[in-house]
Design an enzyme around this catalytic site. Structure first.
Site, short mmCIF file in Angstrom:
data_model
loop_
_atom_site.label_atom_id
_atom_site.label_comp_id
_atom_site.label_asym_id
_atom_site.label_seq_id
_atom_site.Cartn_x
_atom_site.Cartn_y
_atom_site.Cartn_z
N GLY A 188 4.39 -2.98 -11.61
CA GLY A 188 3.80 -2.69 -10.24
C GLY A 188 4.92 -2.50 -9.17
N ALA A 189 5.21 -1.53 -8.56
CA ALA A 189 6.09 -0.95 -7.79
C ALA A 189 5.35 -0.95 -6.37
CB ALA A 189 7.00 0.28 -7.86
N ILE A 192 4.61 -6.25 -3.41
CA ILE A 192 5.14 -7.62 -4.09
C ILE A 192 6.14 -7.41 -5.07
CG2 ILE A 192 4.35 -9.44 -5.84
CD1 ILE A 192 1.96 -9.73 -4.14
N VAL A 277 0.21 -6.12 -9.42
CA VAL A 277 -0.64 -5.12 -9.49
C VAL A 277 -1.80 -4.85 -8.38
CG1 VAL A 277 -0.34 -4.43 -11.89
CG2 VAL A 277 -2.01 -6.00 -11.41
N GLY A 278 -1.71 -5.81 -7.28
CA GLY A 278 -2.66 -5.81 -6.39
C GLY A 278 -3.35 -7.16 -6.00
N ASP A 319 -8.14 -11.01 4.25
CA ASP A 319 -8.08 -10.30 3.18
C ASP A 319 -9.34 -9.96 2.52
OD1 ASP A 319 -5.33 -10.31 3.44
OD2 ASP A 319 -4.95 -11.40 1.48
N HIS A 451 22.33 -0.67 25.00
CA HIS A 451 23.31 0.23 24.07
C HIS A 451 24.40 -1.06 23.86
CE1 HIS A 451 26.05 2.96 22.61
NE2 HIS A 451 27.00 2.49 23.05
P1 FAD Z 1 -5.64 -16.51 2.63
O1 FAD Z 1 -4.17 -16.61 3.36
O2 FAD Z 1 -5.73 -16.19 1.18
O3 FAD Z 1 -6.39 -18.05 3.04
C1 FAD Z 1 -7.62 -18.00 2.67
C2 FAD Z 1 -7.78 -19.56 2.35
O4 FAD Z 1 -9.19 -19.77 2.23
C3 FAD Z 1 -6.99 -20.18 1.18
O5 FAD Z 1 -6.31 -21.36 1.35
C4 FAD Z 1 -8.08 -20.68 -0.01
O6 FAD Z 1 -7.97 -21.85 -0.69
C5 FAD Z 1 -9.39 -20.98 1.12
N1 FAD Z 1 -10.69 -20.91 0.52
C6 FAD Z 1 -11.14 -19.65 -0.17
N2 FAD Z 1 -12.31 -20.02 -0.54
C7 FAD Z 1 -12.68 -21.40 -0.03
C8 FAD Z 1 -13.81 -21.97 -0.21
N3 FAD Z 1 -15.05 -21.48 -0.65
N4 FAD Z 1 -13.79 -23.20 0.60
C9 FAD Z 1 -12.72 -23.80 1.01
N5 FAD Z 1 -11.50 -22.95 1.29
C10 FAD Z 1 -11.41 -21.78 0.49
N6 FAD Z 1 1.25 -10.18 4.66
C11 FAD Z 1 1.88 -9.80 5.73
O7 FAD Z 1 1.22 -9.62 6.55
N7 FAD Z 1 3.13 -10.09 5.54
C12 FAD Z 1 4.07 -10.47 4.50
O8 FAD Z 1 5.01 -10.34 4.69
C13 FAD Z 1 3.13 -10.83 3.19
N8 FAD Z 1 3.67 -11.43 2.34
C14 FAD Z 1 3.16 -11.53 1.11
C15 FAD Z 1 3.67 -12.14 -0.01
C16 FAD Z 1 3.00 -12.41 -1.02
C17 FAD Z 1 3.70 -12.85 -2.35
C18 FAD Z 1 1.62 -12.13 -0.96
C19 FAD Z 1 0.83 -12.97 -2.35
C20 FAD Z 1 1.13 -12.00 0.17
C21 FAD Z 1 1.75 -11.44 1.16
N9 FAD Z 1 0.89 -11.26 2.44
C22 FAD Z 1 1.90 -10.64 3.46
C23 FAD Z 1 -0.46 -10.88 2.40
C24 FAD Z 1 -0.92 -12.14 3.25
O9 FAD Z 1 -0.49 -13.48 2.52
C25 FAD Z 1 -2.38 -12.33 3.30
O10 FAD Z 1 -2.75 -10.93 3.86
C26 FAD Z 1 -3.03 -13.17 4.22
O11 FAD Z 1 -2.65 -14.73 3.65
C27 FAD Z 1 -4.44 -13.34 4.24
O12 FAD Z 1 -5.10 -14.27 5.18
P2 FAD Z 1 -6.57 -14.91 4.87
O13 FAD Z 1 -6.41 -15.61 5.92
O14 FAD Z 1 -7.36 -13.80 4.90
O15 FAD Z 1 -6.70 -15.36 3.49
P1 NAD Z 2 0.06 -3.23 -4.15
O1 NAD Z 2 -1.37 -2.55 -3.99
O2 NAD Z 2 0.97 -2.94 -3.09
O3 NAD Z 2 1.10 -2.77 -5.37
C1 NAD Z 2 0.35 -2.65 -6.66
C2 NAD Z 2 1.18 -1.64 -7.47
O4 NAD Z 2 0.89 -2.01 -9.00
C3 NAD Z 2 0.67 0.00 -7.35
O5 NAD Z 2 1.56 0.81 -6.93
C4 NAD Z 2 -0.25 0.14 -8.49
O6 NAD Z 2 -0.16 1.43 -8.82
C5 NAD Z 2 0.57 -0.56 -9.56
N1 NAD Z 2 -0.13 -0.91 -10.77
C6 NAD Z 2 -1.64 -1.39 -10.81
N2 NAD Z 2 -1.91 -1.56 -11.98
C7 NAD Z 2 -0.74 -1.29 -12.88
C8 NAD Z 2 -0.55 -1.05 -14.15
N3 NAD Z 2 -1.40 -1.61 -15.04
N4 NAD Z 2 0.69 -1.12 -14.82
C9 NAD Z 2 1.50 -0.64 -13.66
N5 NAD Z 2 1.49 -0.48 -12.53
C10 NAD Z 2 0.42 -0.75 -11.92
O7 NAD Z 2 -0.31 -4.52 -4.42
P2 NAD Z 2 0.78 -5.89 -4.37
O8 NAD Z 2 2.21 -5.44 -4.51
O9 NAD Z 2 0.34 -6.66 -5.58
O10 NAD Z 2 0.48 -6.64 -3.19
C11 NAD Z 2 -0.92 -7.06 -2.88
C12 NAD Z 2 -1.16 -7.21 -1.60
O11 NAD Z 2 -0.57 -8.16 -0.66
C13 NAD Z 2 -1.14 -5.88 -0.65
O12 NAD Z 2 -2.16 -5.40 -0.09
C14 NAD Z 2 -0.17 -6.03 0.28
O13 NAD Z 2 -0.37 -5.59 1.51
C15 NAD Z 2 -0.05 -7.67 0.60
N6 NAD Z 2 1.57 -7.96 0.51
C16 NAD Z 2 1.93 -7.63 1.77
C17 NAD Z 2 3.25 -7.87 1.86
C18 NAD Z 2 3.90 -7.44 3.33
O14 NAD Z 2 3.24 -7.16 4.10
N7 NAD Z 2 5.21 -7.30 3.14
C19 NAD Z 2 4.24 -8.45 0.80
C20 NAD Z 2 3.26 -8.62 -0.19
C21 NAD Z 2 2.39 -8.70 -0.41
#
Ligand code: FAD
Ligand code: NAD
Length: 479
Positions: A188-189, A192, A277-278, A319, A451
């Site tokens: 996945g490019a 992440i 991959v999402g 999310d 600037h």
């Molecule tokens: P979450 O942060 O997923 O929190 C949900 C919480 O609910 C969790 O603690 C879970 O355990 C809890 N929960 C779920 N079901 C239950 C239940 N039934 N009872 C009790 N608790 C429960 N976004 C950005 O904007 N900028 C970034 O730089 C960025 N970087 C990322 C990097 C990575 C590696 C990843 C994986 C994601 C990144 N994201 C980034 C995405 C961001 O983390 C999410 O968009 C954000 O955390 C979503 O917030 P949320 O509150 O909806 O859910």
């Molecule tokens: P993404 O949707 O950004 O990228 C997933 C990529 O994997 C896509 O390009 C897709 O075509 C590819 N892919 C899917 N199946 C594949 C396969 N079988 N083989 C090869 N490629 C495949 O998802 P992500 O990078 O996993 O991130 C998940 C979510 O977390 C995103 O919605 C993003 O908004 C959030 N996130 C945000 C940040 C940030 O804001 N900087 C950082 C990390 C994650």
């Protein structure tokens, strides 16, 4: 603890904790249930973002960038160092400390605002009522006037590469490697894949990224995506497009990954494989069958523009509902729901959600792309400015990339801004503010910028919309 609340929030990620804090600030008696356990095994607040997402990934991105600069660039600046090396154990300890500080901060904010934190699992019943099952102890039913669901998302898994937690991992596993893998595969490019591929590539891994699509970053401006790909490849990422992963085998301490492209089937051998991959909404065990909340066809909690579900008095944010999976989008939804419960008229402007990819240089954008506008038949003007013409970027030896401002041809209203460059994550806020105020490219052009600063590139690109950029040759006729 009482068993009757004004609001019960399920999930304490950015969407849920923000909703809970704002509800409490507005005088609502609020509890927030979260089941996450941190590295130490104790309950933790902050969800994916603080524990396994935004924050730890940025801690590693920032450290790895400093490391790569010290190793590759300092000499050219006239800074002499000995051999630069990295101690991954210390890097990881620091990341853990940053996470602990911020998750502890949410705890403190809950206490200060009077939010009751309940560690355990929440499940929506009819009413609305919530079944709360603490980590240890008997489940109980909480009465609440309103419920806000904020359960977040989890990584998507694919059949050809089942996670084993050691050799094949998702983003969480990739934030916890205890040494630098010599070779690393990333599936996945997307955001992440590029961020975590960059982290480990900078620390010294040979990284191969396998992307199923033919188009790189299809959601971005085409020119910016093309330039970003070239720059990332120049940093050493081997990005293979049109590469669909079909199988994997873990053997003798490494992973064989098989993929297909136009030319047939290939395989690569890597020490570790990250599957990026999402993500999918996480609703397992969240909803009692008769609770009245529906899912949409992709498994997201179904909500209207105001985040109301189909069940009376039940809302959902973050999310787990439609829209980009971004922390700030969830936080704004949390604030909107809280303020509406208190009788205010707050709305979220989904046209102004900024996106950032924290590679180096960073990619950031808000609004629409040229391709989207063209396919909608809309007329627009474009101004661009390269960082190579920015004094501040040149002084900092950080001048790759550009700013592009797109404005409506008739009204000059800004429709989109796309940035590849240093601190694009900060610069994009200027575009978001201008767009939120319905600003025109001329408004930005008539604004004074300090600037020398990187922000001047935004200013010049805005001036460029009408052919007025001062520090580059304008292709358009001056008016
Ligand atoms: P979450 O942060 O997923 O929190 C949900 C919480 O609910 C969790 O603690 C879970 O355990 C809890 N929960 C779920 N079901 C239950 C239940 N039934 N009872 C009790 N608790 C429960 N976004 C950005 O904007 N900028 C970034 O730089 C960025 N970087 C990322 C990097 C990575 C590696 C990843 C994986 C994601 C990144 N994201 C980034 C995405 C961001 O983390 C999410 O968009 C954000 O955390 C979503 O917030 P949320 O509150 O909806 O859910
Ligand atoms: P993404 O949707 O950004 O990228 C997933 C990529 O994997 C896509 O390009 C897709 O075509 C590819 N892919 C899917 N199946 C594949 C396969 N079988 N083989 C090869 N490629 C495949 O998802 P992500 O990078 O996993 O991130 C998940 C979510 O977390 C995103 O919605 C993003 O908004 C959030 N996130 C945000 C940040 C940030 O804001 N900087 C950082 C990390 C994650």
């Amino acid at each position: 603890m009482t068993d009757k609340y004004d609001v019960v929030v399920i999930g304490a990620g950015p969407a849920g904790y923000t909703a809970a804090i704002r509800c409490a600030q507005l005088g609502l008696n609020t509890a927030c249930i979260d089941k996450s356990l941190g590295e130490s095994g104790d309950p933790t607040l902050g969800g994916t973002c603080l524990n396994w997402g935004c924050i730890p990934s940025k801690a590693l991105l920032d450290v790895s960038h400093k490391f790569a600069e010290a190793r590759d660039s300092f000499k050219g600046f006239g800074i002499k160092t000995g051999k630069v090396s990295v101690d991954i154990k210390t890097v990881m300890q620091r990341k853990t400390e940053v996470v602990a500080k911020l998750t502890g901060g949410i705890s403190a904010l809950f206490k200060a605002n009077g939010v009751i934190a309940l560690a355990g699992t929440g499940r929506l019943l009819t009413g609305p009522r919530v079944e709360y099952a603490p980590h240890d102890g008997a489940a109980q039913v909480l009465e609440s006037t309103h419920v806000i669901l904020a359960p977040g998302s989890v990584s998507t898994q694919i059949e050809p590469t089942p996670l084993d937690g050691e050799f094949i991992v998702d983003s969480t596993g990739a934030l916890e490697f205890d040494s630098v893998p010599a070779t690393l595969g990333v599936i996945g490019a997307g955001v992440i894949g590029l961020e975590l591929g960059s982290v480990w590539g900078r620390f010294g891994s040979d990284v191969v990224v396998l992307e199923a699509l033919d188009d790189f970053l299809p959601m971005c401006d085409r020119r910016i995506a093309r330039d970003a790909k070239k720059l990332l490849e120049a940093q050493g990422l081997d990005i293979r497009m049109g590469a669909r992963v079909v199988g994997s085998k873990v053997e003798n301490g490494s992973v064989e990954v098989r993929y297909q492209d136009n030319e047939g089937e290939h395989s690569v051998h890597v020490d570790k494989l990250i599957v990026g991959v999402g993500r999918i909404p996480y609703t397992e065990g969240l909803l009692a069958p008769d609770c009245g909340v529906n899912l949409d066809e992709r498994g997201f909690l179904y909500v209207n523009d105001l985040c109301a579900t189909d069940a009376p008095h039940v809302y959902a944010v973050g999310d787990a509902v439609r829209g980009p999976m971004l922390a700030h989008k969830g936080m704004d939804e949390g604030v909107m729901v809280a303020e509406r419960l208190a009788g205010q008229k707050t709305m979220v402007n989904y046209d102004c959600v900024p996106s950032v990819i924290y590679t180096h240089p960073e990619v950031a954008w808000v609004g629409r792309t040229e391709a989207e506008l063209k396919s909608d038949g809309e007329k627009f003007n474009v101004g661009t400015f390269p960082f190579a013409a920015s004094g501040r970027a040149l002084a900092a030896h950080d001048s790759d990339g550009m700013v592009k401002v797109i404005a409506d041809a008739e009204t000059d209203r800004i429709l989109g801004v796309h940035i590849l460059g240093p601190q694009a994550s900060e610069l994009i806020a200027q575009a978001v503010i201008a767009m939120e105020f319905n600003g025109s490219a001329e408004d930005l052009g008539l604004t004074m910028f300090a600037h020398p600063s990187l922000s001047e590139a935004v200013h010049e690109a805005a001036l460029g919309v009408a052919g007025h950029a001062v520090h580059m040759v304008n292709r358009k006729k001056r008016n």
